[in-house]
Design an enzyme around this catalytic site. Structure first.
Site, PDB file in Angstrom:
ATOM      1  N   ARG A  42       4.931   5.416   2.123  1.00 25.04           N
ATOM      2  CA  ARG A  42       4.030   6.544   2.335  1.00 25.04           C
ATOM      3  C   ARG A  42       4.037   6.912   3.806  1.00 25.04           C
ATOM      4  O   ARG A  42       4.574   6.173   4.634  1.00 25.04           O
ATOM      5  CB  ARG A  42       2.602   6.202   1.886  1.00 25.04           C
ATOM      6  CG  ARG A  42       2.464   5.925   0.396  1.00 25.04           C
ATOM      7  CD  ARG A  42       1.001   5.895  -0.016  1.00 25.04           C
ATOM      8  NE  ARG A  42       0.393   7.221   0.119  1.00 25.04           N
ATOM      9  CZ  ARG A  42      -0.918   7.464   0.031  1.00 25.04           C
ATOM     10  NH1 ARG A  42      -1.757   6.459  -0.162  1.00 25.04           N
ATOM     11  NH2 ARG A  42      -1.382   8.685   0.152  1.00 25.04           N
TER      12      ARG A  42
ATOM     13  N   LYS B 130      -7.262   1.123  -7.330  1.00 26.03           N
ATOM     14  CA  LYS B 130      -6.255   2.013  -6.776  1.00 26.03           C
ATOM     15  C   LYS B 130      -6.910   3.328  -6.376  1.00 26.03           C
ATOM     16  O   LYS B 130      -7.782   3.846  -7.058  1.00 26.03           O
ATOM     17  CB  LYS B 130      -5.132   2.260  -7.785  1.00 26.03           C
ATOM     18  CG  LYS B 130      -4.486   0.981  -8.290  1.00 26.03           C
ATOM     19  CD  LYS B 130      -3.885   0.157  -7.164  1.00 26.03           C
ATOM     20  CE  LYS B 130      -3.319  -1.157  -7.651  1.00 26.03           C
ATOM     21  NZ  LYS B 130      -2.819  -2.011  -6.557  1.00 26.03           N
TER      22      LYS B 130
ATOM     23  N   LYS C  28       0.812  -1.211   0.000  1.00 27.91           N
ATOM     24  CA  LYS C  28       0.000   0.000   0.000  1.00 27.91           C
ATOM     25  C   LYS C  28       0.853   1.272   0.000  1.00 27.91           C
ATOM     26  O   LYS C  28       0.402   2.342   0.388  1.00 27.91           O
ATOM     27  CB  LYS C  28      -0.989   0.034   1.173  1.00 27.91           C
ATOM     28  CG  LYS C  28      -1.900  -1.170   1.284  1.00 27.91           C
ATOM     29  CD  LYS C  28      -2.514  -1.583  -0.034  1.00 27.91           C
ATOM     30  CE  LYS C  28      -3.375  -0.476  -0.659  1.00 27.91           C
ATOM     31  NZ  LYS C  28      -3.842  -0.876  -2.034  1.00 27.91           N
ATOM     32  N   GLY C  29       2.096   1.106  -0.482  1.00 28.82           N
ATOM     33  CA  GLY C  29       2.955   2.278  -0.606  1.00 28.82           C
ATOM     34  C   GLY C  29       2.953   2.853  -2.013  1.00 28.82           C
ATOM     35  O   GLY C  29       3.421   3.964  -2.243  1.00 28.82           O
TER      36      GLY C  29
ATOM     37  N   THR D 150       3.471   0.352  -4.870  1.00 27.44           N
ATOM     38  CA  THR D 150       4.362  -0.535  -5.622  1.00 27.44           C
ATOM     39  C   THR D 150       3.879  -0.761  -7.050  1.00 27.44           C
ATOM     40  O   THR D 150       4.681  -0.784  -7.983  1.00 27.44           O
ATOM     41  CB  THR D 150       4.522  -1.891  -4.909  1.00 27.44           C
ATOM     42  OG1 THR D 150       3.226  -2.487  -4.708  1.00 27.44           O
ATOM     43  CG2 THR D 150       5.208  -1.721  -3.556  1.00 27.44           C
TER      44      THR D 150
END
Length: 345
Positions: A182, A308, A99-100, A102
């Protein structure tokens, strides 16, 4: 008189039609030559034995089309051999963070003609069953590419899985490692949101974020909650540093990649020793989606999947404050180790 006017009109229409067809053929030829007018793309020596050769961008883009056809079963193995295609182990891996960003990072790097991406998460190093199949199984999961191109894969679970650093080190001790992060609290909430959505699709109930992130007995941050643990970046990075020097890592600011992707991508190009090729032309803001989309050429555009950028649930501000206070000392240490300070509260 009327007959002469009709004949004159037909002649005019034929002339105009010929001009239109000629213009269309010129435009098609012009579009086809655009990439040929681009400067050639030199590939650094570390990316393959034939690295001193310089490949035109158009040749690399043509190869992408061929690879796509081969994956669909529309190109023969003879064609692959003819065009000197190989399945290479990755020269760089996006190891996290979940959840950064990628997927966004991988898709954006794929804009570069010298980069070929593994479309799916392989989960070779974090899955014991897959790892037991051996390195050749892993190689066969990689896309076909030129020897001069570099293959990149991403599996966010790598970052937090204890066995992975040693396993990757045994494959390639000089591999380049990308970590996209994040702001830790935002990332934890995004992690929760994805799980929540999955539960709702199955008509299952799920606890509120506040109840998971805060221990009800102590009223302190619950470090047993996986979404919280994953956001303690420095704890995971320290395990990786037992095997790789910090110079082999590059930290990508996932929050900035959302709002200003080009500067972040240019930093990655430099880290990977790639000639700069990704430009503002390749990135356009989609106001409907609220995200940047990708422009590969005059014909092909791509936006990330609709999953997303999920809308996060409202979270008690006092919980957000408590989490940010908890993460603060870990963040400071992360800045110190990596040499990159991020604008986190």
């Amino acid at each position: 008189m009327l007959f002469k006017q009709q004949a004159w009109l037909r002649q005019k229409l034929l002339v105009l039609g010929s001009l239109a067809v000629g213009s269309l053929l010129y435009l098609v030829a012009r579009v086809g030559s655009l990439d040929r007018l681009q400067p050639i793309c030199p590939i650094e020596g570390r990316f393959g034995a034939r690295s001193q050769a310089e490949l035109p961008l158009r040749a690399l883009q043509f190869k992408r089309g061929l690879l796509h056809e081969f994956r669909k079963g529309n190109a023969s193995k003879d064609q692959v051999r003819l065009h000197d295609l190989v399945q290479q182990l990755p020269k760089a891996i996006i190891i996290g963070v979940r959840k950064g960003g990628t997927r966004a990072l991988l898709e954006m790097l794929n804009l570069h003609p010298a980069v070929v991406k593994a479309s799916q998460e392989i989960h070779f190093f974090d899955n014991d069953e897959n790892y037991a199949k051996g390195i050749e199984w892993y190689r066969k999961k990689m896309p076909f590419s030129y020897p001069q191109q570099i293959t990149i894969e991403k599996s966010p679970a790598y970052f937090i899985t204890e066995e992975v650093p040693e396993r990757i080190y045994k494959m390639n001790s000089s591999i380049k490692l990308l970590i996209i992060v994040r702001e830790p609290t935002t990332r934890a909430i995004s992690d929760y949101t994805q799980v929540l959505e999955g539960k709702e699709r199955k008509n299952k109930t799920y606890y509120k974020f506040e109840k998971l992130a805060i221990d009800p007995n102590t009223c302190e941050v619950n470090t047993k909650y996986k979404a919280v643990r994953t956001s303690i970046y420095t704890k995971h990075l320290e395990r990786w540093l037992k095997y790789f020097p910090i110079e082999q890592f590059h930290i990508v600011d996932g929050d900035r990649l959302i709002t200003e992707p080009l500067p972040e991508l240019q930093l990655v190009e430099k880290f990977l020793n790639l000639p700069p090729r990704i430009s503002q032309y390749n990135l356009y803001f989609n106001a409907t989606r609220g995200f940047y989309c990708l422009r590969f050429n005059i014909i092909f555009n791509k936006c990330l999947a609709g999953s997303k950028g999920r809308i996060h649930p409202e979270v008690d501000p006092s919980v957000i404050t408590k989490l940010r206070k908890f993460f603060h000392p870990f963040n400071q240490k992360f800045y110190q180790i990596t040499g990159r300070t991020l604008n986190w509260p």
